[in-house]
Design a protein around this motif. Structure first.
Motif, PDB file in Angstrom:
ATOM      1  N   ASP A 228       0.829  -1.202   0.000  1.00 32.11           N
ATOM      2  CA  ASP A 228       0.000   0.000   0.000  1.00 32.11           C
ATOM      3  C   ASP A 228       0.871   1.263   0.000  1.00 32.11           C
ATOM      4  N   GLU A 229       0.248   2.408   0.302  1.00 31.09           N
ATOM      5  CA  GLU A 229       0.921   3.702   0.181  1.00 31.09           C
ATOM      6  C   GLU A 229       2.158   3.838   1.056  1.00 31.09           C
ATOM      7  N   ARG A 230       2.279   3.007   2.080  1.00 34.13           N
ATOM      8  CA  ARG A 230       3.443   3.119   2.959  1.00 34.13           C
ATOM      9  C   ARG A 230       4.742   2.826   2.221  1.00 34.13           C
ATOM     10  N   GLN A 231       4.668   2.087   1.122  1.00 33.69           N
ATOM     11  CA  GLN A 231       5.869   1.836   0.333  1.00 33.69           C
ATOM     12  C   GLN A 231       6.411   3.127  -0.295  1.00 33.69           C
ATOM     13  N   LEU A 232       5.557   4.130  -0.417  1.00 28.56           N
ATOM     14  CA  LEU A 232       5.997   5.393  -1.002  1.00 28.56           C
ATOM     15  C   LEU A 232       6.902   6.184  -0.059  1.00 28.56           C
ATOM     16  N   ASP A 233       6.971   5.773   1.196  1.00 29.81           N
ATOM     17  CA  ASP A 233       7.824   6.474   2.151  1.00 29.81           C
ATOM     18  C   ASP A 233       9.281   6.494   1.698  1.00 29.81           C
ATOM     19  N   ILE A 234       9.710   5.482   0.951  1.00 30.43           N
ATOM     20  CA  ILE A 234      11.097   5.460   0.498  1.00 30.43           C
ATOM     21  C   ILE A 234      11.397   6.671  -0.376  1.00 30.43           C
ATOM     22  N   LEU A 235      10.409   7.120  -1.149  1.00 29.62           N
ATOM     23  CA  LEU A 235      10.625   8.289  -2.013  1.00 29.62           C
ATOM     24  C   LEU A 235      10.802   9.551  -1.181  1.00 29.62           C
ATOM     25  N   ALA A 236       9.974   9.720  -0.157  1.00 32.31           N
ATOM     26  CA  ALA A 236      10.134  10.870   0.739  1.00 32.31           C
ATOM     27  C   ALA A 236      11.482  10.820   1.437  1.00 32.31           C
ATOM     28  N   ALA A 237      11.906   9.619   1.823  1.00 28.98           N
ATOM     29  CA  ALA A 237      13.192   9.470   2.493  1.00 28.98           C
ATOM     30  C   ALA A 237      14.351   9.822   1.567  1.00 28.98           C
ATOM     31  N   LEU A 238      14.267   9.389   0.311  1.00 28.94           N
ATOM     32  CA  LEU A 238      15.330   9.700  -0.641  1.00 28.94           C
ATOM     33  C   LEU A 238      15.405  11.198  -0.931  1.00 28.94           C
ATOM     34  N   LEU A 262      19.263   5.754  -6.867  1.00 23.43           N
ATOM     35  CA  LEU A 262      18.918   5.031  -8.091  1.00 23.43           C
ATOM     36  C   LEU A 262      18.669   3.556  -7.790  1.00 23.43           C
ATOM     37  N   ALA A 263      19.508   2.977  -6.950  1.00 23.20           N
ATOM     38  CA  ALA A 263      19.363   1.562  -6.618  1.00 23.20           C
ATOM     39  C   ALA A 263      18.048   1.296  -5.894  1.00 23.20           C
ATOM     40  N   MET A 264      17.657   2.196  -4.973  1.00 24.35           N
ATOM     41  CA  MET A 264      16.428   1.979  -4.220  1.00 24.35           C
ATOM     42  C   MET A 264      15.202   2.132  -5.109  1.00 24.35           C
ATOM     43  N   ILE A 265      15.213   3.085  -6.038  1.00 25.36           N
ATOM     44  CA  ILE A 265      14.089   3.233  -6.962  1.00 25.36           C
ATOM     45  C   ILE A 265      13.957   1.980  -7.824  1.00 25.36           C
ATOM     46  N   CYS A 266      15.075   1.497  -8.332  1.00 19.04           N
ATOM     47  CA  CYS A 266      15.047   0.287  -9.163  1.00 19.04           C
ATOM     48  C   CYS A 266      14.572  -0.924  -8.368  1.00 19.04           C
ATOM     49  N   PHE A 267      14.972  -0.999  -7.107  1.00 21.80           N
ATOM     50  CA  PHE A 267      14.537  -2.102  -6.242  1.00 21.80           C
ATOM     51  C   PHE A 267      13.014  -2.167  -6.198  1.00 21.80           C
ATOM     52  N   HIS A 268      12.375  -1.029  -6.021  1.00 23.03           N
ATOM     53  CA  HIS A 268      10.915  -1.011  -5.936  1.00 23.03           C
ATOM     54  C   HIS A 268      10.265  -1.218  -7.309  1.00 23.03           C
ATOM     55  N   GLN A 280       1.414   1.925  -7.766  1.00 21.46           N
ATOM     56  CA  GLN A 280       2.373   1.832  -8.870  1.00 21.46           C
ATOM     57  C   GLN A 280       2.490   3.173  -9.586  1.00 21.46           C
ATOM     58  N   SER A 281       1.347   3.793  -9.844  1.00 19.54           N
ATOM     59  CA  SER A 281       1.348   5.084 -10.526  1.00 19.54           C
ATOM     60  C   SER A 281       2.055   6.154  -9.691  1.00 19.54           C
ATOM     61  N   LEU A 282       1.783   6.164  -8.390  1.00 18.94           N
ATOM     62  CA  LEU A 282       2.415   7.137  -7.507  1.00 18.94           C
ATOM     63  C   LEU A 282       3.909   6.875  -7.370  1.00 18.94           C
ATOM     64  N   MET A 283       4.302   5.605  -7.419  1.00 20.33           N
ATOM     65  CA  MET A 283       5.714   5.261  -7.330  1.00 20.33           C
ATOM     66  C   MET A 283       6.468   5.782  -8.553  1.00 20.33           C
TER      67      MET A 283
END
Length: 319
Positions: A228-238, A262-268, A280-283
């Motif tokens: 869910d949306e909590r996975q988007l936290d990585i973007l805020a962290a980056l 770059l590595a973390m974005i690719c991971f997701h 997915q769209s928000l990611m």
């Protein structure tokens, strides 16, 4: 100065951790018996977590209990407890992990042996069910002080900033407070910027030859398994991480932060199937925003240094 366990406070926030919390608390009892303090934070759990915490706090005079009125996430829950710490040293543990009886005592001894340390980092043990894997701190020198900035580079190899586990170690409370170091107010990835700040802002640290903090992996309810949306936290962290490094006086560290991002974005992106469709769209949208934060020349260099498959995937974001 000689430090003892009476100079240490451990911060333990938890949300719906009734199945594992008892083991965590039991593992802390030998240190509590020697005077260590513990702040328990219930993050508005809906199970028996608050009852387990209050019963434990009633048994130990150095254990206090805090309760969030609503679920605020690991970062905010840790921060609330950090503001209440009044000992010279502090650390963190999660409600599904545990420690060996002498773990914190051994880390405290390093602060006594080596004056003016800002933090001590330890190794740790990953627990995959019954299987145990030792994960050593990504630095070649143990039990000798060094400048923490030496633990950031090289940018093409795993270093201390690639191990974002704030709980694997012990910190000077004065150091954290002097730099207003707190965790990002997120559900996950809350410690990415914290670990970078630790390495950039500290003057002296040490990696202890100690590993008996046990990190439980593979739990189905873990946020790393949820789409869910909590996975988007990585973007805020980056975004926060990149902003910190870009604004620092250390341009030599930027390419490390770029490669990590770059590595973390690719991971997701490689695990898109686990994300809900709107996530997915928000990611994708958030990933593009992260890329655009990077100065173009540094972004191009980072893209040039990764493999063709991932480079193509990320370049599609910029079209």
């Amino acid at each position: 100065m000689v430090f003892t366990l009476a100079d240490v406070t451990i911060v333990l926030p938890a949300f719906n951790a009734e199945t594992t919390l008892g083991d965590t608390l039991k593992s802390l009892e030998p240190s509590l018996a020697e005077g260590m303090s513990l702040i328990l934070v219930d993050d508005a759990s809906t199970d028996q977590t608050p009852q387990i915490m209050t019963q434990f706090a009633d048994r130990w005079k150095t254990v206090s209990f805090m309760q969030m009125e609503k679920n605020v996430g690991l970062g905010r829950a840790r921060n609330a407890a950090m503001d209440a710490v009044n000992t010279p040293l502090m650390s963190f543990i999660d409600g599904d992990d545990w420690v060996g009886a002498s773990y914190y005592k051994n880390l405290v001894r390093r602060f006594s042996d080596f004056p003016d340390l800002d933090f001590v980092r330890s190794h740790y043990i990953e627990c995959h069910g019954a299987r145990r894997v030792l994960v050593r701190a990504a630095f070649p020198l143990c039990d000798a002080p060094f400048d923490p900035k030496l633990g950031i580079l090289p940018d093409d190899r795993s270093t201390l900033v690639d191990q974002p586990h704030a709980w694997a170690g012990l910190y000077s409370t004065e150091f954290l407070n002097r730099h207003a170091m707190r965790f990002l107010p997120l559900q996950t990835a809350e410690d990415r910027k914290f670990v970078w700040e630790r390495q950039v802002l500290a003057k002296k640290c040490l990696v202890a030859e100690e590993s008996r903090i046990f990190y439980r992996r593979g739990i189905g309810s873990s946020l790393t398994h949820i789409g869910d949306e909590r996975q988007l936290d990585i973007l805020a962290a980056l975004k926060e991480l990149l902003a910190f490094v870009i604004s620092s006086d250390h341009p030599e560290f930027l390419q490390k932060a770029v490669r990590q991002s770059l590595a973390m974005i690719c991971f997701h992106l490689d695990r898109f199937d686990r994300l809900l469709p709107h996530v997915q769209s928000l990611m994708r949208k958030g990933g593009r925003e992260v890329l655009l934060l990077i100065p173009p020349a540094d972004r191009d260099e980072g893209l040039h240094r990764i493999d063709a498959r991932r480079r193509t995937m990320l370049e599609d974001f910029l079209k």
